[in-house]
Design a protein around this motif. Sequence first.
Motif, PDB file in Angstrom:
ATOM      1  N   ALA A 249     -56.479 -63.991  -7.110  1.00  8.02           N
ATOM      2  CA  ALA A 249     -56.830 -65.213  -7.849  1.00  8.02           C
ATOM      3  C   ALA A 249     -57.563 -66.149  -6.890  1.00  8.02           C
ATOM      4  N   SER A 250     -58.356 -67.051  -7.446  1.00  2.93           N
ATOM      5  CA  SER A 250     -59.130 -67.973  -6.620  1.00  2.93           C
ATOM      6  C   SER A 250     -58.606 -69.398  -6.783  1.00  2.93           C
ATOM      7  N   ALA A 251     -58.581 -70.099  -5.666  1.00  6.05           N
ATOM      8  CA  ALA A 251     -58.144 -71.500  -5.692  1.00  6.05           C
ATOM      9  C   ALA A 251     -58.998 -72.271  -4.689  1.00  6.05           C
ATOM     10  N   CYS A 252     -60.113 -72.722  -5.089  1.00  6.28           N
ATOM     11  CA  CYS A 252     -60.715 -72.588  -6.394  1.00  6.28           C
ATOM     12  C   CYS A 252     -61.848 -71.563  -6.321  1.00  6.28           C
ATOM     13  N   SER A 253     -62.426 -71.238  -7.472  1.00  9.38           N
ATOM     14  CA  SER A 253     -63.548 -70.307  -7.488  1.00  9.38           C
ATOM     15  C   SER A 253     -64.753 -70.974  -6.820  1.00  9.38           C
ATOM     16  N   THR A 254     -65.626 -70.151  -6.295  1.00 10.58           N
ATOM     17  CA  THR A 254     -66.731 -70.691  -5.508  1.00 10.58           C
ATOM     18  C   THR A 254     -67.772 -71.373  -6.392  1.00 10.58           C
ATOM     19  N   GLY A 255     -68.237 -70.685  -7.428  1.00 11.65           N
ATOM     20  CA  GLY A 255     -69.310 -71.252  -8.253  1.00 11.65           C
ATOM     21  C   GLY A 255     -68.841 -72.468  -9.042  1.00 11.65           C
ATOM     22  N   PRO A 256     -67.968 -72.269 -10.036  1.00 10.15           N
ATOM     23  CA  PRO A 256     -67.536 -73.407 -10.864  1.00 10.15           C
ATOM     24  C   PRO A 256     -66.573 -74.345 -10.152  1.00 10.15           C
ATOM     25  N   GLY A 257     -65.880 -73.872  -9.121  1.00  3.75           N
ATOM     26  CA  GLY A 257     -64.938 -74.739  -8.418  1.00  3.75           C
ATOM     27  C   GLY A 257     -63.663 -74.995  -9.208  1.00  3.75           C
ATOM     28  N   LEU A 258     -63.221 -73.993  -9.981  1.00  2.00           N
ATOM     29  CA  LEU A 258     -62.008 -74.159 -10.802  1.00  2.00           C
ATOM     30  C   LEU A 258     -60.870 -73.301 -10.267  1.00  2.00           C
ATOM     31  N   ASP A 279     -57.142 -66.363  -2.920  1.00  5.87           N
ATOM     32  CA  ASP A 279     -58.280 -66.779  -2.113  1.00  5.87           C
ATOM     33  C   ASP A 279     -58.404 -68.297  -2.273  1.00  5.87           C
ATOM     34  N   ALA A 280     -57.736 -69.004  -1.367  1.00  4.94           N
ATOM     35  CA  ALA A 280     -57.732 -70.472  -1.424  1.00  4.94           C
ATOM     36  C   ALA A 280     -58.613 -71.033  -0.316  1.00  4.94           C
ATOM     37  N   ALA A 281     -59.694 -70.312  -0.044  1.00  5.97           N
ATOM     38  CA  ALA A 281     -60.583 -70.694   1.057  1.00  5.97           C
ATOM     39  C   ALA A 281     -60.950 -72.174   0.972  1.00  5.97           C
ATOM     40  N   HIS A 282     -61.379 -72.573  -0.199  1.00  9.88           N
ATOM     41  CA  HIS A 282     -61.817 -73.960  -0.365  1.00  9.88           C
ATOM     42  C   HIS A 282     -60.654 -74.873  -0.743  1.00  9.88           C
ATOM     43  N   GLY A 283     -59.877 -74.426  -1.731  1.00  5.82           N
ATOM     44  CA  GLY A 283     -59.007 -75.359  -2.426  1.00  5.82           C
ATOM     45  C   GLY A 283     -57.583 -75.472  -1.943  1.00  5.82           C
ATOM     46  N   ALA A 284     -57.217 -74.728  -0.885  1.00  3.37           N
ATOM     47  CA  ALA A 284     -55.851 -74.886  -0.360  1.00  3.37           C
ATOM     48  C   ALA A 284     -55.639 -76.303   0.136  1.00  3.37           C
ATOM     49  N   ALA A 285     -56.729 -76.984   0.458  1.00  2.58           N
ATOM     50  CA  ALA A 285     -56.620 -78.345   0.973  1.00  2.58           C
ATOM     51  C   ALA A 285     -55.943 -79.286  -0.020  1.00  2.58           C
ATOM     52  N   ALA A 286     -55.886 -78.889  -1.291  1.00  4.09           N
ATOM     53  CA  ALA A 286     -55.163 -79.705  -2.272  1.00  4.09           C
ATOM     54  C   ALA A 286     -53.691 -79.854  -1.883  1.00  4.09           C
ATOM     55  N   LEU A 287     -53.190 -78.914  -1.077  1.00  3.78           N
ATOM     56  CA  LEU A 287     -51.794 -78.989  -0.621  1.00  3.78           C
ATOM     57  C   LEU A 287     -51.495 -80.282   0.124  1.00  3.78           C
ATOM     58  N   LEU A 288     -52.525 -80.880   0.715  1.00  6.06           N
ATOM     59  CA  LEU A 288     -52.310 -82.082   1.527  1.00  6.06           C
ATOM     60  C   LEU A 288     -51.943 -83.289   0.676  1.00  6.06           C
ATOM     61  N   SER A 289     -52.307 -83.245  -0.596  1.00  7.02           N
ATOM     62  CA  SER A 289     -52.174 -84.430  -1.432  1.00  7.02           C
ATOM     63  C   SER A 289     -51.030 -84.265  -2.430  1.00  7.02           C
ATOM     64  N   PRO A 290     -50.075 -85.206  -2.433  1.00  5.06           N
ATOM     65  CA  PRO A 290     -48.959 -85.107  -3.386  1.00  5.06           C
ATOM     66  C   PRO A 290     -49.458 -85.026  -4.816  1.00  5.06           C
ATOM     67  N   ASP A 291     -50.597 -85.665  -5.067  1.00  6.81           N
ATOM     68  CA  ASP A 291     -51.130 -85.689  -6.420  1.00  6.81           C
ATOM     69  C   ASP A 291     -51.891 -84.406  -6.756  1.00  6.81           C
ATOM     70  N   LEU A 292     -52.686 -83.918  -5.814  1.00  7.91           N
ATOM     71  CA  LEU A 292     -53.556 -82.766  -6.098  1.00  7.91           C
ATOM     72  C   LEU A 292     -52.842 -81.428  -5.962  1.00  7.91           C
ATOM     73  N   ARG A 293     -51.706 -81.422  -5.293  1.00  6.96           N
ATOM     74  CA  ARG A 293     -51.125 -80.115  -4.976  1.00  6.96           C
ATOM     75  C   ARG A 293     -50.647 -79.373  -6.229  1.00  6.96           C
ATOM     76  N   ARG A 294     -50.524 -80.065  -7.353  1.00  9.65           N
ATOM     77  CA  ARG A 294     -50.178 -79.321  -8.578  1.00  9.65           C
ATOM     78  C   ARG A 294     -51.253 -78.301  -8.929  1.00  9.65           C
ATOM     79  N   ARG A 295     -52.476 -78.504  -8.438  1.00  7.70           N
ATOM     80  CA  ARG A 295     -53.538 -77.526  -8.724  1.00  7.70           C
ATOM     81  C   ARG A 295     -53.207 -76.144  -8.136  1.00  7.70           C
ATOM     82  N   VAL A 296     -52.433 -76.143  -7.058  1.00  9.53           N
ATOM     83  CA  VAL A 296     -52.110 -74.858  -6.421  1.00  9.53           C
ATOM     84  C   VAL A 296     -50.649 -74.486  -6.642  1.00  9.53           C
ATOM     85  N   ARG A 297     -50.071 -75.017  -7.706  1.00 10.40           N
ATOM     86  CA  ARG A 297     -48.701 -74.622  -8.034  1.00 10.40           C
ATOM     87  C   ARG A 297     -48.674 -73.110  -8.256  1.00 10.40           C
ATOM     88  N   GLY A 298     -47.786 -72.448  -7.582  1.00  9.57           N
ATOM     89  CA  GLY A 298     -47.735 -70.995  -7.671  1.00  9.57           C
ATOM     90  C   GLY A 298     -48.219 -70.329  -6.391  1.00  9.57           C
TER      91      GLY A 298
END
Length: 486
Positions: A249-258, A279-298
């Motif tokens: 799975a991608s977190a987030c996808s490269t093209g659409p960024g979803l 593959d959280a190459a780009h979007g694992a950084a959401a982990l840093l934010s209490p608000d954004l980290r729900r994007r990578v729940r799981g």
Amino acid sequence: MEQRKEHVSMVLQRLVPRVLDILTVHFRHSREAKGPVVSVPELDQLTADLGLDRPLPADPVSDDAFLDILQRYLAGSTRMQHPGYMAHQVAVPAAGTALADLVHGTTNNGMAIYEMGPAAVAVEMAVLDWMAGLAGWPRLRRPQDGEGDFCEGALTHGGSLANLTALLAARAAACPQGWEQGTEGMRLCVLAAPEAHYCISRSVGMMGLGLQALRPLPVDERQVIRPDGLPAALAEARQAGCHVMAVVASACSTGPGLYDPLHEVGTFCAEQNLWFHVDAAHGAAALLSPDLRRRVRGLEMADSFIWDAHKMLRTSSLCAAVLVRRDRGLSRAFSQQGSYLFDGEEHPGVDLLERTVECTKAALGLKVLFNILLCGVSGLRRHVERQYDLAQRCHAAIASRPGFSSPFPPQANIVCFRAPGDDDHQLQVRRRLLEDGQFHLSSTAIGGRRYLRLTLMGEDNRMEDIDRLLDAIEAFSPEPGGAPSS
Ligand SMILES: *Cc1c(COP(=O)(O)O)cnc(C)c1O
């Protein structure tokens, strides 16, 4: 008599202040948008501009000549600090990583073996522990650790290599004898969305599985994995006689960024006992934010994930983490012995060599550590939050412009949209902006349609720049403010 050479440190003492002066002016001009964000002359022309169409010098050049080449190099470089830079997912580096590059560039501890860079290994382990902890994972195993719950990880030169490494770990789990005997006859396969980064299919190719071993997961119109389609995808793979070695799975996808629904995919993989790679190459950084980290729940359910620090953690390229949840799951990826390196002796430290494709490896952890030391984790968090928030505001601005469309709200700092006009027109807009030199965007195809794509990486990207960009695009449009042609 041989002439005594000037020591490296003396050369640096002399040149670093002058190089820094030149860079400072370059950054100031970039940030003030003096000059183009990028110019792409013909390669031959550029080579000549750099004076590289002649044989390279046999003898040292003067300082002035050296600095002259540097100036020309900068003139031919893409300006990451320019407010119109919105093209690719490469970090605008923070100061810490630049200092780390200087330190590594002079100390050069090729640290894949502990004794070749003990401090670099300690730094790498600490950085990986920090990442693992953010993901809700246990820390990495140390030599003195007994039984317990640990993960394994390494930093690699880039996300592509990190994904390959994780998939090799997955293969070793699915087929432990594969390293010695190959995997022919096993019919291993990988399930991934068509929008997964191309390095996933490349990894499958490099592993010799054959590209038909990459089986597509069902996705919605945004190219996001549909969890309700997972059982059928697995059943079809099994019916075809395939053994699923990993679900990606991608977190987030490269093209659409979803972000793919990690929790749902992870739950399915856990039920089915499948290796879940994120593959959280780009979007694992959401982990840093209490608000954004729900994007990578799981993400905590993954068997492996990767994280590129050279995207949202503001390091220079390259610095990627690969983390494997299963204790010793990564070392098993390379069940290989090199007698001069792997002597079986007890070591006080960790030889990261056992976990990476690389033999000689740079002190990559220093880039992250120095960024953390100089920005704080809080500074990196604010950066991620600011860029993600800017994307939301950018989406709203686009959606409210007549004739423009942004098909889905962004979930990261990547915004896809269409200017009024057809597919060809989107590409023309990008080309004209590039020629114009004030904005650098990328473009992507989603579900067969062409989109313009903004990647908001820089602290110098501001809302007013985005408004200026939209004005500029409007000025190119065939029917300004008119309805988009389909
Ligand atoms: C950038 C990216 C990669 C590739 O990483 P590199 O560091 O460029 O090799 C892989 N997957 C995703 C989702 C990415 O965004």
